[in-house]
Motif scaffolding. Structure first.
Motif, PDB file in Angstrom:
ATOM      1  N   UNK A 135     -18.495 -37.022   2.217  1.00  0.00           N
ATOM      2  CA  UNK A 135     -19.488 -36.150   2.431  1.00  0.00           C
ATOM      3  C   UNK A 135     -19.915 -34.494   3.583  1.00  0.00           C
ATOM      4  N   UNK A 136     -18.744 -34.531   3.608  1.00  0.00           N
ATOM      5  CA  UNK A 136     -18.812 -33.576   4.854  1.00  0.00           C
ATOM      6  C   UNK A 136     -18.634 -31.858   4.786  1.00  0.00           C
ATOM      7  N   UNK A 137     -17.799 -31.726   3.178  1.00  0.00           N
ATOM      8  CA  UNK A 137     -17.919 -30.547   2.390  1.00  0.00           C
ATOM      9  C   UNK A 137     -16.184 -30.230   2.404  1.00  0.00           C
ATOM     10  N   UNK A 138     -16.605 -29.174   1.873  1.00  0.00           N
ATOM     11  CA  UNK A 138     -14.537 -28.085   1.719  1.00  0.00           C
ATOM     12  C   UNK A 138     -14.614 -27.086   2.365  1.00  0.00           C
ATOM     13  N   UNK A 139     -13.422 -26.934   2.553  1.00  0.00           N
ATOM     14  CA  UNK A 139     -13.471 -24.973   3.187  1.00  0.00           C
ATOM     15  C   UNK A 139     -11.969 -24.876   2.113  1.00  0.00           C
ATOM     16  N   UNK A 140     -12.207 -23.585   1.299  1.00  0.00           N
ATOM     17  CA  UNK A 140     -10.847 -23.338   1.175  1.00  0.00           C
ATOM     18  C   UNK A 140     -10.796 -21.164   1.146  1.00  0.00           C
ATOM     19  N   UNK A 141      -9.705 -21.089   1.402  1.00  0.00           N
ATOM     20  CA  UNK A 141      -9.124 -19.526   1.424  1.00  0.00           C
ATOM     21  C   UNK A 141      -8.960 -18.729   0.048  1.00  0.00           C
ATOM     22  N   UNK A 142      -9.078 -17.403  -0.397  1.00  0.00           N
ATOM     23  CA  UNK A 142      -9.239 -16.682  -0.769  1.00  0.00           C
ATOM     24  C   UNK A 142      -8.570 -15.336  -0.199  1.00  0.00           C
ATOM     25  N   UNK A 143      -7.584 -14.645  -0.507  1.00  0.00           N
ATOM     26  CA  UNK A 143      -6.682 -13.227  -0.089  1.00  0.00           C
ATOM     27  C   UNK A 143      -7.492 -12.266  -0.669  1.00  0.00           C
ATOM     28  N   UNK A 144      -7.438 -11.403   0.788  1.00  0.00           N
ATOM     29  CA  UNK A 144      -8.445 -10.876   0.425  1.00  0.00           C
ATOM     30  C   UNK A 144      -7.268  -9.016   0.144  1.00  0.00           C
ATOM     31  N   UNK A 145      -7.246  -8.198  -0.966  1.00  0.00           N
ATOM     32  CA  UNK A 145      -6.897  -7.104  -1.095  1.00  0.00           C
ATOM     33  C   UNK A 145      -7.284  -6.069   0.010  1.00  0.00           C
ATOM     34  N   UNK A 146      -8.116  -5.618   0.195  1.00  0.00           N
ATOM     35  CA  UNK A 146      -8.368  -4.426   1.041  1.00  0.00           C
ATOM     36  C   UNK A 146      -9.964  -4.035   1.296  1.00  0.00           C
ATOM     37  N   UNK A 147     -10.693  -3.568   2.650  1.00  0.00           N
ATOM     38  CA  UNK A 147     -11.535  -2.991   3.274  1.00  0.00           C
ATOM     39  C   UNK A 147     -11.891  -2.244   2.610  1.00  0.00           C
ATOM     40  N   UNK A 148     -12.760  -1.874   3.152  1.00  0.00           N
ATOM     41  CA  UNK A 148     -13.068  -0.502   2.881  1.00  0.00           C
ATOM     42  C   UNK A 148     -14.105   0.128   4.203  1.00  0.00           C
ATOM     43  N   UNK A 149     -13.107   0.817   4.677  1.00  0.00           N
ATOM     44  CA  UNK A 149     -13.378   1.285   6.359  1.00  0.00           C
ATOM     45  C   UNK A 149     -12.913   0.209   7.072  1.00  0.00           C
ATOM     46  N   UNK A 150     -12.232   1.289   8.435  1.00  0.00           N
ATOM     47  CA  UNK A 150     -11.697   0.595   9.773  1.00  0.00           C
ATOM     48  C   UNK A 150     -13.167   0.066  10.369  1.00  0.00           C
ATOM     49  N   UNK A 151     -14.242   0.471  10.519  1.00  0.00           N
ATOM     50  CA  UNK A 151     -14.997   0.257  10.947  1.00  0.00           C
ATOM     51  C   UNK A 151     -15.878  -1.816  10.414  1.00  0.00           C
TER      52      UNK A 151
END
Length: 229
Positions: free
Chosen positions: A84-100
């Motif tokens: 009943x608490x839930x679930x968490x998982x991760x997915x790899x990120x390719x890139x992010x638009x901009x350093x900021x």
């Protein structure tokens, strides 16, 4: 070098605040929260001690080091392994638009930029755009100019927006829309660039965009054939 992931959490709505606070305490300051509905059959719900109530879906960007710390906190503090608490998982990120945008999304986490995701041979990518509520057409107009197809919008509420002035130099409102667009890998950079230039932080949309690798697809044959002509 650090690896970067999108962490997705699904839990009952009444536990949302507890999860958000747990993540802030363990380095994940910035995120988005939206609403979902569970679809499991009654016997599955009974077995795991769950119910069919509305769910909260949380999105955060985390480094590999932050994920290890968060995962330990989820088990120890949140007791996420209990029914009943839930679930968490991760997915790899390719890139992010901009350093900021990268600095903002990972604020509070130590991140050393390396190469893009190890999933380099994917033919498609999922662009995730986080924009101010009501400005998704501005985002899509920018994306369509460089031949992006349609997207899917979900309404969300931003968390950690108080950090925006420090990392982005602007103030962000909590009311957000998340836009998901599947694009060809070779189009990714041009579409991300168009979104940042015409619907980015300097615009009313104040969009942030990042991409996730897509390992396979179905239902995109027409787009693939149009690209070959």
């Amino acid at each position: 070098m650090s690896e970067l992931y999108m962490m997705v959490t699904i839990t009952n709505r009444q536990l949302t605040r507890k999860f958000v606070e747990c993540y802030k305490e363990n380095g994940a300051q910035v995120g988005s929260v939206t609403v979902g509905m569970g679809t499991a059959a009654n016997e599955i719900l009974d077995y795991f001690g769950l119910d069919g109530m509305e769910k909260s879906v949380l999105f955060h960007l985390v480094t590999d080091a932050a994920w290890r710390q968060i995962k330990a906190a989820l088990r120890k503090k949140m007791q996420i392994d209990l029914p009943g608490m839930g679930i968490a998982f991760i997915i790899p990120v390719s890139s992010v638009g901009g350093k900021k945008a990268l600095n903002y999304l990972t604020c509070g986490q130590e991140f050393v930029k390396g190469e893009e995701s190890t999933l380099k041979e994917t033919k498609n990518e999922l662009l995730v755009v986080i924009a101010n509520h009501g400005y998704t057409e501005l985002v899509m107009d920018a994306a369509r100019e460089v031949h992006a197809a349609g997207g899917t919008v979900i309404h969300a509420k931003g968390t950690g927006t108080e950090n925006a002035q420090q990392f982005l130099g602007v103030t962000l409102v909590p009311e957000k829309e998340m836009l998901f667009i599947v694009v060809k890998s070779e189009q990714k950079n041009s579409i991300m660039r168009a979104i940042m230039e015409k619907a980015g932080l300097e615009s009313k949309a104040q969009s942030i965009v990042f991409s996730l690798p897509v390992t396979d697809t179905a239902g995109m044959r027409l787009m693939e054939e149009m690209g070959e002509t």
